[in-house]
Design a protein around this motif. Structure first.
Motif, PDB file in Angstrom:
ATOM      1  N   ARG A   1      62.841   6.263 107.660  1.00 56.27           N
ATOM      2  CA  ARG A   1      63.956   6.732 108.298  1.00 56.27           C
ATOM      3  C   ARG A   1      64.311   5.310 109.074  1.00 56.27           C
ATOM      4  N   ARG A   2      64.352   5.018 108.276  1.00 59.90           N
ATOM      5  CA  ARG A   2      64.664   3.275 109.187  1.00 59.90           C
ATOM      6  C   ARG A   2      64.964   2.089 108.207  1.00 59.90           C
TER       7      ARG A   2
ATOM      8  N   VAL B   1      66.165  -8.779 105.330  1.00 57.54           N
ATOM      9  CA  VAL B   1      67.114  -7.174 105.850  1.00 57.54           C
ATOM     10  C   VAL B   1      67.018  -6.468 104.383  1.00 57.54           C
ATOM     11  N   ASP B   2      67.509  -5.097 104.085  1.00 58.53           N
ATOM     12  CA  ASP B   2      66.807  -4.441 102.850  1.00 58.53           C
ATOM     13  C   ASP B   2      68.208  -4.337 102.263  1.00 58.53           C
ATOM     14  N   SER B   3      69.444  -4.118 103.209  1.00 56.82           N
ATOM     15  CA  SER B   3      70.860  -3.959 102.568  1.00 56.82           C
ATOM     16  C   SER B   3      71.545  -4.546 102.867  1.00 56.82           C
ATOM     17  N   VAL B   4      73.087  -4.811 103.284  1.00 57.04           N
ATOM     18  CA  VAL B   4      73.918  -6.284 104.445  1.00 57.04           C
ATOM     19  C   VAL B   4      75.225  -4.979 104.050  1.00 57.04           C
ATOM     20  N   ILE B   5      75.868  -5.566 105.161  1.00 60.37           N
ATOM     21  CA  ILE B   5      77.257  -5.214 105.334  1.00 60.37           C
ATOM     22  C   ILE B   5      78.416  -6.362 105.635  1.00 60.37           C
ATOM     23  N   VAL B   6      79.405  -6.438 104.315  1.00 67.28           N
ATOM     24  CA  VAL B   6      80.556  -7.643 104.408  1.00 67.28           C
ATOM     25  C   VAL B   6      81.728  -6.742 104.939  1.00 67.28           C
ATOM     26  N   VAL B   7      82.247  -7.686 105.764  1.00 63.44           N
ATOM     27  CA  VAL B   7      83.121  -7.271 106.600  1.00 63.44           C
ATOM     28  C   VAL B   7      84.551  -8.157 106.028  1.00 63.44           C
TER      29      VAL B   7
ATOM     30  N   SER C   1      65.281   2.340 102.890  1.00 65.85           N
ATOM     31  CA  SER C   1      64.991   2.136 103.752  1.00 65.85           C
ATOM     32  C   SER C   1      63.561   0.965 103.499  1.00 65.85           C
ATOM     33  N   PRO C   2      63.125   1.174 103.664  1.00 65.31           N
ATOM     34  CA  PRO C   2      62.402  -0.907 103.513  1.00 65.31           C
ATOM     35  C   PRO C   2      62.163  -0.423 102.262  1.00 65.31           C
TER      36      PRO C   2
ATOM     37  N   PRO D   1      57.485  -0.825 109.379  1.00 65.68           N
ATOM     38  CA  PRO D   1      57.680  -1.709 108.267  1.00 65.68           C
ATOM     39  C   PRO D   1      59.717  -1.750 108.326  1.00 65.68           C
ATOM     40  N   GLY D   2      59.439  -2.272 108.269  1.00 69.24           N
ATOM     41  CA  GLY D   2      61.453  -2.162 108.719  1.00 69.24           C
ATOM     42  C   GLY D   2      62.273  -2.744 110.124  1.00 69.24           C
TER      43      GLY D   2
END
Ligand code: G4P
Length: 528
Positions: free
Chosen positions: A9-10, A103-109, A275-276, A358-359
């Protein structure tokens, strides 16, 4: 596998952007959705504004803010979300690079009017080196900006992303009517009320439905139908696996300040973001579901209280479960340490935690045991990979101006380097110390902090260096043939590895041509 549900869930991610694209605003709206903050404006931007270059108090104040917002955790729809903040100022890019290792993912603005900007290019490249899954949020649709198709082309060309728009804007600026969510197959209508907006959602399973014409007018409805048809022809269908492998990037449109398009982004994010994920060490791959705890330090923040020189080390939990007051092996020091007050971060609040999964990120109080990249584990010594230093871009000699305080200066430099503020090189010919940084601002920060935290004073002297790169060679004779004649251009880093200080790209290219056996490395992590 006892921690399976907690791990699954992380979602641990960072928002990255060129300054002013809307990273802070988006972060705040996400926290509002998570109920982690109650009012807008609660999250202060940690960006160090350009005007602050010579304003030390401002820098200190901003550092204080950035520790509070370094990690922002919140719960949303059964998920535990950890946003890792990254400094917007480009002089602190190295800090951002390191945060991206956790991090496990990113959001680019992206700002709809400005499109892809230089800082975004650099940061996305770092994510791509690690195959980090990327979601793009095109922001400020309430303003007139670039055509949406052109922006998608720009994302492909400049950022090398294979984009898949999962939402599509209807007009922009004063004519902005909302977005059509291709992911949810629904229409979100935009109605601005100053800085607020309400979202009016219309479920649309078929775009030819006449309700579309009723809600947004015939002309816009027709344009939307044509454009969505075009999207379907040009862009492939979204495949979750491809996103998780970092091969395709979903794109969303909205206006963070108006809180528009943010919920769709968040809902899709928690659905699709990983997730992680496993981490790589020099000896083995660490799976988050492994029973034994492991983690690494990706950031160190000096305490704001100058009377107590303790620091906060940010540890990313990679596997197992971290527990308070349990002994863990500090691999580099080769001894066990336990932590009585590990800190977790929920929104802007810090609290002591008994366990972390984890995460998660835990903040450990440190009086000088940690440096960036250090690892903690239950028994087995580990060295995590993928936390490199990059070749600095600015260099100066550092000189002691108070002979009575040489020890303080040496200690200060040592600790600031462990924190990752800058990199230290020692010139092999004359033993002079050279500080290398990503931006000019760090020199002022270092001088200021040496004075206030270590009671040491220094001055800077110019040095003509364009780049520092590590170099290796399997053939010892060739290594010496290269290095010996130019000893004045050779230095050692803190780990006593040889670095070549070049004064221009041209010179570097010539050396590469003349010495094909020498391998030049532009990050500190390489196989020799
Ligand atoms: P950053 O962290 O990426 O540097 O950007 P930040 O969120 O601070 O936003 C930069 C500026 O853009 C802010 O204005 C913010 O209000 C504005 N902004 C963010 N999202 C939107 C949007 O969807 N539409 C419009 N029109 N503006 C947006 P500012 O004037 O610099 O600061 P403030 O006085 O509003 O705080």
């Amino acid at each position: 596998m006892a921690n399976k549900a907690e791990i699954e869930r992380r979602r641990t991610f960072a928002i990255i952007s060129h300054p002013d694209a809307g990273k802070t605003t988006l972060t705040e709206k996400l926290l509002l959705f998570g109920g982690a903050i109650q009012v807008a404006g609660a999250v202060k931007s940690n960006k160090i504004k350009k005007t602050a270059t010579s304003d030390f108090m401002e820098i200190e104040r901003q550092r204080g803010i950035s520790v509070a917002t370094s990690v922002m955790g919140f719960e949303y729809d059964g998920k535990k979300i950890n946003i890792l903040d990254t400094p917007g100022h480009q002089d602190f890019a190295e800090d951002t690079f390191r945060t991206l290792t956790a991090v496990d993912s990113v959001i680019v603005v992206i700002d709809v009017a400005k499109g892809v900007e230089i800082q975004t290019e650099k940061l996305v490249k770092v994510c791509q080196m690690r195959d980090t899954p990327i979601i793009v949020f095109i922001n400020k649709l309430d303003r007139v900006g670039k055509d949406a198709f052109d922006l998608l082309d720009e994302l492909e060309e400049k950022l090398n992303l294979n984009v898949i728009p999962l939402s599509w804007p209807i007009g922009m600026g004063p004519d902005f009517k909302g977005v059509y969510s291709r992911y949810e197959k629904s229409l979100k209508l935009f109605s601005p009320h100053g800085k607020q907006s309400t979202e009016d959602t219309v479920e649309i399973s078929d775009l030819s439905d006449k309700i579309l014409d009723k809600r947004i007018g015939e002309r816009d409805a027709e344009t939307l139908r044509e454009e969505v048809e075009m999207l379907e022809e040009v862009y492939p269908e979204f495949v979750h696996e491809e996103y998780l492998e970092g091969l395709v990037s979903p794109v969303f449109f909205g206006s963070a300040i108006n809180n528009f398009g943010v919920r769709e982004l968040l809902d899709c994010f928690i659905d699709i973001a990983p997730s992680p994920q496993p981490s790589i060490t020099e000896t083995k791959e660490i799976n988050p579901y492994d029973d034994e705890f492991s983690g690494f330090v990706f950031k160190i923040h000096a305490n704001m209280d100058p009377n107590h020189r303790n620091r906060l080390a940010f540890v990313k939990v990679c596997s197992g479960k971290f527990e308070r007051n349990k002994n863990y092996l500090h691999s580099r020091l080769g001894r066990k340490l336990k932590f009585s007050s590990p800190t977790a971060f929920m929104a802007e609040k810090k609290s002591i935690v008994d366990e972390a999964f984890p995460g998660d990120i835990v903040g450990l109080h440190d009086s000088g045991n940690f440096k960036i990249g250090d690892s903690l584990s239950e028994n087995e010594p580990l060295k995590f990979k993928g936390i490199p230093s990059f070749s600095p871009e600015q260099f100066k000699y550092i000189e002691n101006t108070d002979p009575m305080k040489a020890k303080q200066l040496a200690k200060g430099i040592d600790q600031l380097m462990d924190e990752g503020v800058a990199q230290l090189f020692t010139n092999l010919r004359n033993g002079r110390k050279i500080i290398g940084t990503v931006g000019a601002l760090q020199f002022e920060v270092i001088q200021h902090r040496l004075k206030h935290e270590y009671n040491a004073s220094c001055r800077w002297e110019p040095i003509q260096i364009h780049k520092a790169c590590w170099f290796t060679c399997e053939d010892k004779n060739k290594f010496e043939e290269f290095a010996n004649p130019k000893i004045r251009l050779i230095a050692e880093d803190k780990e006593k590895r040889k670095v070549f200080l070049t004064s221009s790209d041209y010179e570097l290219r010539m050396e590469q041509q003349n010495f094909p056996e020498i391998k030049f490395h532009f990050t500190s992590e390489f196989d020799s």
